[in-house]
Design a protein around this motif. Structure first.
Motif, PDB file in Angstrom:
ATOM      1  N   MET A 176       7.019  25.718 -17.374  1.00  0.00           N
ATOM      2  CA  MET A 176       5.876  25.517 -16.728  1.00  0.00           C
ATOM      3  C   MET A 176       5.778  26.213 -15.170  1.00  0.00           C
ATOM      4  SD  MET A 176       5.710  21.228 -16.588  1.00  0.00           S
ATOM      5  CE  MET A 176       4.077  21.167 -16.275  1.00  0.00           C
ATOM      6  N   SER A 177       4.573  26.349 -14.773  1.00  0.00           N
ATOM      7  CA  SER A 177       4.403  27.064 -13.483  1.00  0.00           C
ATOM      8  C   SER A 177       4.740  26.107 -12.475  1.00  0.00           C
ATOM      9  CB  SER A 177       2.703  26.890 -13.110  1.00  0.00           C
ATOM     10  OG  SER A 177       2.341  26.137 -12.937  1.00  0.00           O
ATOM     11  N   THR A 178       4.932  26.806 -11.161  1.00  0.00           N
ATOM     12  CA  THR A 178       6.023  25.766 -10.191  1.00  0.00           C
ATOM     13  C   THR A 178       4.935  24.927  -9.691  1.00  0.00           C
ATOM     14  OG1 THR A 178       6.911  28.037  -9.255  1.00  0.00           O
ATOM     15  CG2 THR A 178       6.542  26.497  -7.736  1.00  0.00           C
ATOM     16  N   PRO A 200      18.584  29.873 -13.660  1.00  0.00           N
ATOM     17  CA  PRO A 200      18.190  30.188 -12.186  1.00  0.00           C
ATOM     18  C   PRO A 200      17.547  31.272 -12.046  1.00  0.00           C
ATOM     19  CG  PRO A 200      20.515  30.466 -12.626  1.00  0.00           C
ATOM     20  CD  PRO A 200      20.139  29.961 -13.988  1.00  0.00           C
ATOM     21  N   ARG A 201      16.510  31.445 -11.138  1.00  0.00           N
ATOM     22  CA  ARG A 201      16.022  32.530 -10.561  1.00  0.00           C
ATOM     23  C   ARG A 201      16.840  33.538  -9.939  1.00  0.00           C
ATOM     24  NH1 ARG A 201      10.001  31.757  -8.341  1.00  0.00           N
ATOM     25  NH2 ARG A 201       9.952  30.553 -10.371  1.00  0.00           N
ATOM     26  N   PRO A 226       9.286  34.440 -12.693  1.00  0.00           N
ATOM     27  CA  PRO A 226       8.534  33.106 -12.728  1.00  0.00           C
ATOM     28  C   PRO A 226       8.960  32.177 -13.831  1.00  0.00           C
ATOM     29  CG  PRO A 226       6.733  34.478 -12.289  1.00  0.00           C
ATOM     30  CD  PRO A 226       8.158  35.584 -12.718  1.00  0.00           C
ATOM     31  N   ARG A 227       9.583  32.720 -14.880  1.00  0.00           N
ATOM     32  CA  ARG A 227      10.055  32.047 -16.249  1.00  0.00           C
ATOM     33  C   ARG A 227      11.316  31.385 -15.651  1.00  0.00           C
ATOM     34  NH1 ARG A 227      12.135  29.035 -19.094  1.00  0.00           N
ATOM     35  NH2 ARG A 227      12.322  29.322 -21.455  1.00  0.00           N
ATOM     36  N   ASN A 228      12.137  31.666 -14.786  1.00  0.00           N
ATOM     37  CA  ASN A 228      13.280  31.199 -14.422  1.00  0.00           C
ATOM     38  C   ASN A 228      13.103  30.046 -13.296  1.00  0.00           C
ATOM     39  OD1 ASN A 228      14.836  32.438 -16.080  1.00  0.00           O
ATOM     40  ND2 ASN A 228      15.824  33.840 -14.798  1.00  0.00           N
ATOM     41  N   LEU A 229      13.947  29.227 -12.771  1.00  0.00           N
ATOM     42  CA  LEU A 229      13.798  28.006 -11.816  1.00  0.00           C
ATOM     43  C   LEU A 229      14.169  28.750 -10.402  1.00  0.00           C
ATOM     44  CD1 LEU A 229      14.919  25.196 -14.001  1.00  0.00           C
ATOM     45  CD2 LEU A 229      12.468  25.941 -13.560  1.00  0.00           C
ATOM     46  N   SER A 230      13.290  28.543  -9.460  1.00  0.00           N
ATOM     47  CA  SER A 230      13.757  28.693  -8.121  1.00  0.00           C
ATOM     48  C   SER A 230      14.486  27.856  -7.704  1.00  0.00           C
ATOM     49  CB  SER A 230      12.464  28.926  -7.281  1.00  0.00           C
ATOM     50  OG  SER A 230      11.920  27.468  -7.189  1.00  0.00           O
ATOM     51  N   ASP A 231      15.558  27.967  -6.628  1.00  0.00           N
ATOM     52  CA  ASP A 231      16.386  26.758  -6.071  1.00  0.00           C
ATOM     53  C   ASP A 231      15.548  25.615  -5.540  1.00  0.00           C
ATOM     54  OD1 ASP A 231      18.293  28.700  -6.147  1.00  0.00           O
ATOM     55  OD2 ASP A 231      18.527  29.084  -3.911  1.00  0.00           O
ATOM     56  N   LYS A 232      14.348  25.690  -5.264  1.00  0.00           N
ATOM     57  CA  LYS A 232      13.471  24.396  -4.989  1.00  0.00           C
ATOM     58  C   LYS A 232      13.406  23.919  -6.129  1.00  0.00           C
ATOM     59  CE  LYS A 232       9.159  23.054  -2.992  1.00  0.00           C
ATOM     60  NZ  LYS A 232       7.825  23.488  -2.472  1.00  0.00           N
ATOM     61  N   GLY A 266      17.466  14.269 -12.977  1.00  0.00           N
ATOM     62  CA  GLY A 266      17.285  15.119 -14.296  1.00  0.00           C
ATOM     63  C   GLY A 266      18.422  16.152 -14.521  1.00  0.00           C
ATOM     64  N   VAL A 267      18.418  16.991 -15.425  1.00  0.00           N
ATOM     65  CA  VAL A 267      19.227  18.109 -15.812  1.00  0.00           C
ATOM     66  C   VAL A 267      18.560  19.209 -16.119  1.00  0.00           C
ATOM     67  CG1 VAL A 267      19.315  17.218 -18.282  1.00  0.00           C
ATOM     68  CG2 VAL A 267      21.166  18.272 -17.254  1.00  0.00           C
ATOM     69  N   VAL A 268      19.207  20.277 -15.878  1.00  0.00           N
ATOM     70  CA  VAL A 268      18.709  21.866 -16.009  1.00  0.00           C
ATOM     71  C   VAL A 268      19.615  22.274 -17.340  1.00  0.00           C
ATOM     72  CG1 VAL A 268      18.536  23.985 -15.218  1.00  0.00           C
ATOM     73  CG2 VAL A 268      17.910  22.123 -13.818  1.00  0.00           C
ATOM     74  N   GLN A 269      19.189  22.427 -18.443  1.00  0.00           N
ATOM     75  CA  GLN A 269      20.073  22.725 -19.372  1.00  0.00           C
ATOM     76  C   GLN A 269      19.872  24.532 -19.253  1.00  0.00           C
ATOM     77  OE1 GLN A 269      21.077  19.650 -20.287  1.00  0.00           O
ATOM     78  NE2 GLN A 269      21.374  20.720 -22.267  1.00  0.00           N
ATOM     79  N   VAL A 270      20.860  25.035 -18.893  1.00  0.00           N
ATOM     80  CA  VAL A 270      21.017  26.629 -18.739  1.00  0.00           C
ATOM     81  C   VAL A 270      20.960  27.521 -20.149  1.00  0.00           C
ATOM     82  CG1 VAL A 270      22.340  28.535 -17.638  1.00  0.00           C
ATOM     83  CG2 VAL A 270      22.145  26.281 -16.365  1.00  0.00           C
ATOM     84  N   VAL A 271      20.037  28.210 -20.188  1.00  0.00           N
ATOM     85  CA  VAL A 271      19.805  28.753 -21.587  1.00  0.00           C
ATOM     86  C   VAL A 271      20.941  30.214 -21.724  1.00  0.00           C
ATOM     87  CG1 VAL A 271      17.582  30.137 -21.127  1.00  0.00           C
ATOM     88  CG2 VAL A 271      18.007  29.392 -23.377  1.00  0.00           C
ATOM     89  N   GLY A 272      20.882  30.293 -23.101  1.00  0.00           N
ATOM     90  CA  GLY A 272      21.683  31.481 -23.425  1.00  0.00           C
ATOM     91  C   GLY A 272      20.690  32.723 -24.112  1.00  0.00           C
ATOM     92  N   PHE A 273      19.833  32.837 -23.109  1.00  0.00           N
ATOM     93  CA  PHE A 273      18.682  33.956 -23.446  1.00  0.00           C
ATOM     94  C   PHE A 273      19.050  35.147 -22.337  1.00  0.00           C
ATOM     95  CE2 PHE A 273      14.660  33.979 -25.342  1.00  0.00           C
ATOM     96  CZ  PHE A 273      14.178  35.458 -24.788  1.00  0.00           C
TER      97      PHE A 273
END
Length: 456
Positions: free
Chosen positions: A246-248, A269-270, A276-282, A292-299
């Motif tokens: 999603m967009s920010t 994480p960005r 933009p596809r990665n997540l900023s600290d905010k 919730g939970v951030v599922q860190v991806v092996g990409f």
């Protein structure tokens, strides 16, 4: 003259003993060193034993449209990244198998295409095919596979030695503007829903708008009216909202509207790669604040920046298409320049083919890169809000974790970094199950009871 029995035994027994010893040595080597990217035997042993004890969950695997067909059978150790043989070898308890409809530009022969109404139907057809594949797995392999409709189902299936399928859906585009489709899919077992993929749709803005669709960043300012309604409907249905892609602004609005915890099912994480596809600290913090939970991806391309050599090749390609040098890494990973709006389908196809061909040659990220991203995310939002995903069959896979049979290598990396077994259990599924339970408890009971009627 006959040889003494003891000498006969020696002549026969010594080679036999050596053969047995060599065979045992090979088995030991195969067990501890096959696919081992270099960890000490002690660490691999601990990782293997831990995988046998914990619940492990991969929160994003795409179901190929050919899965189960000849040459891609579910019960054979094939060339793909996911099958039941590899899942058993890796001791993977279960995974989110994604019912997914591609963006319209890649559907049909002679792609890419500009959007047409027919491609919406094709995307819906792809959803149906993937759902039938999942249903067929349960039908054809009832002793090996089951669908988990609740966290208790997941635990039960694990206890029975079966692979637990969690049904997720990515991309609202095939649903058109019909909110009731969420009820239909929840009734069929969908337990996580992601609004976006590449390109905006009528529900939400994407983190990767496509100029070829006449997309612009933040065209909807986050969510449309139906997107906002969908947040409440998903909460009522007990379906997890997936904010990956999603967009920010879209993510911020979901965080504001949702009364249940959010999940980023396959994100990084960005701080690892500034796209933009990665997540900023905010954004990481918003997901944590929701519970919730951030599922860190092996990409690979989300875990480490492209090498200078690859960027040089991309700039040479861009020069041939009269594009300026790369302004940022986001433009390196997709055809995203605004001028592409005016390109023909043929020109875009040629450029995209060249771009993705260059990216295929980029050296893959490693388990260390994945570990660094997990470490960063844990430092920022805490061990209770982080998990692990592969994105297999849609670009995922890093050196040392190329398929579901190699998940103990991820566990070995975490052990090397000093994570306790309790924390590794949280990362491999415990945190996700906690969120799933919270989301289901917040659902409207009447809607939950109606979901039992259309299960395969």
């Amino acid at each position: 003259m006959t040889k003494p029995r003891s000498k006969k035994a020696l002549y026969i027994g010594l080679p036999l003993a050596m053969a047995i010893s060599a065979g045992a040595g090979f088995l030991a080597w195969d067990y501890w060193f096959r696919d081992n990217p270099g960890y000490p035997v002690k660490v691999m042993k601990q990782a293997t034993e831990l995988q046998d004890r914990i619940l492990s969950f991969d929160s994003h695997i795409t179901v190929p449209l050919s899965f189960g067909a000849h040459g891609n059978e579910a019960d054979k150790d094939g060339s793909g990244q996911f099958d039941l043989i590899k899942a058993n070898r890796g001791r993977l308890s279960g995974a989110a198998l994604t019912v997914f409809g591609w963006p319209e530009m890649w559907n049909g022969p002679n792609a890419p295409h500009r959007p047409t109404d027919g491609f919406v139907e094709e995307a819906r057809n792809q959803q149906e095919v993937r759902y039938k594949i999942i249903s067929g797995l349960v039908r054809d392999f009832p002793n090996q596979v089951g669908i988990a409709y609740t966290p208790d189902d997941f635990r039960r299936l694990h206890g029975e030695g079966k692979f637990a399928i969690f049904i997720s859906m990515l991309n609202a585009y095939p649903l058109g503007n019909d909110l009731s489709k969420l009820d239909l899919w929840a009734g069929r077992g969908m337990r996580m829903f992601g609004f976006s993929y590449i390109g905006n749709n009528s529900w939400a803005d994407s983190s990767r708008p496509l100029p070829f669709f006449n997309d612009s960043p933040d065209a909807l300012d986050g969510l449309s009216d139906i997107g906002k309604q969908a947040v409440h409907r998903l909460n009522d249905l007990g379906v997890i909202i997936d904010v990956s892609q999603m967009s920010t602004k879209g993510l911020e609005q979901v965080a504001q509207l949702s009364r249940t915890p959010l999940v980023a099912s396959h994100s990084a994480p960005r701080a690892a790669v500034d796209i933009p596809r990665n997540l900023s600290d905010k954004e990481l913090q918003l997901i944590k604040n929701s519970g919730g939970v951030v599922q860190v991806v092996g990409f690979s391309q989300y875990l480490k920046p492209l090498t200078q050599g690859t960027q040089d090749k991309l700039n040479a390609l861009r020069a041939r298409f009269d594009l300026p040098p790369l302004p940022n890494l986001a433009m390196a990973l997709m055809p995203g320049d605004p001028i592409i709006t005016a390109w023909s389908e043929q020109k875009l196809g040629q450029y995209a083919s060249g771009l993705y061909g260059i990216l295929e040659e980029e050296p893959k990220a490693t388990l260390k890169d994945l570990g660094d991203a997990i470490d960063y995310t844990v430092r920022k939002i805490g061990i209770d809000h982080v998990g692990i995903a592969s994105d297999f069959n849609d670009g995922g896979g890093i050196k040392g974790w190329e398929n579901v049979g190699e998940i103990r290598n991820v566990t070995a990396e975490l052990i090397q970094r000093g994570y306790s077994e309790a924390d590794i259990a949280k990362l491999w599924g415990g945190n996700f199950l906690r969120v799933w339970e919270q989301v289901q408890k917040a659902a409207r009971p009447a809607l939950l009871s109606r979901q039992d009627t259309t299960r395969p």
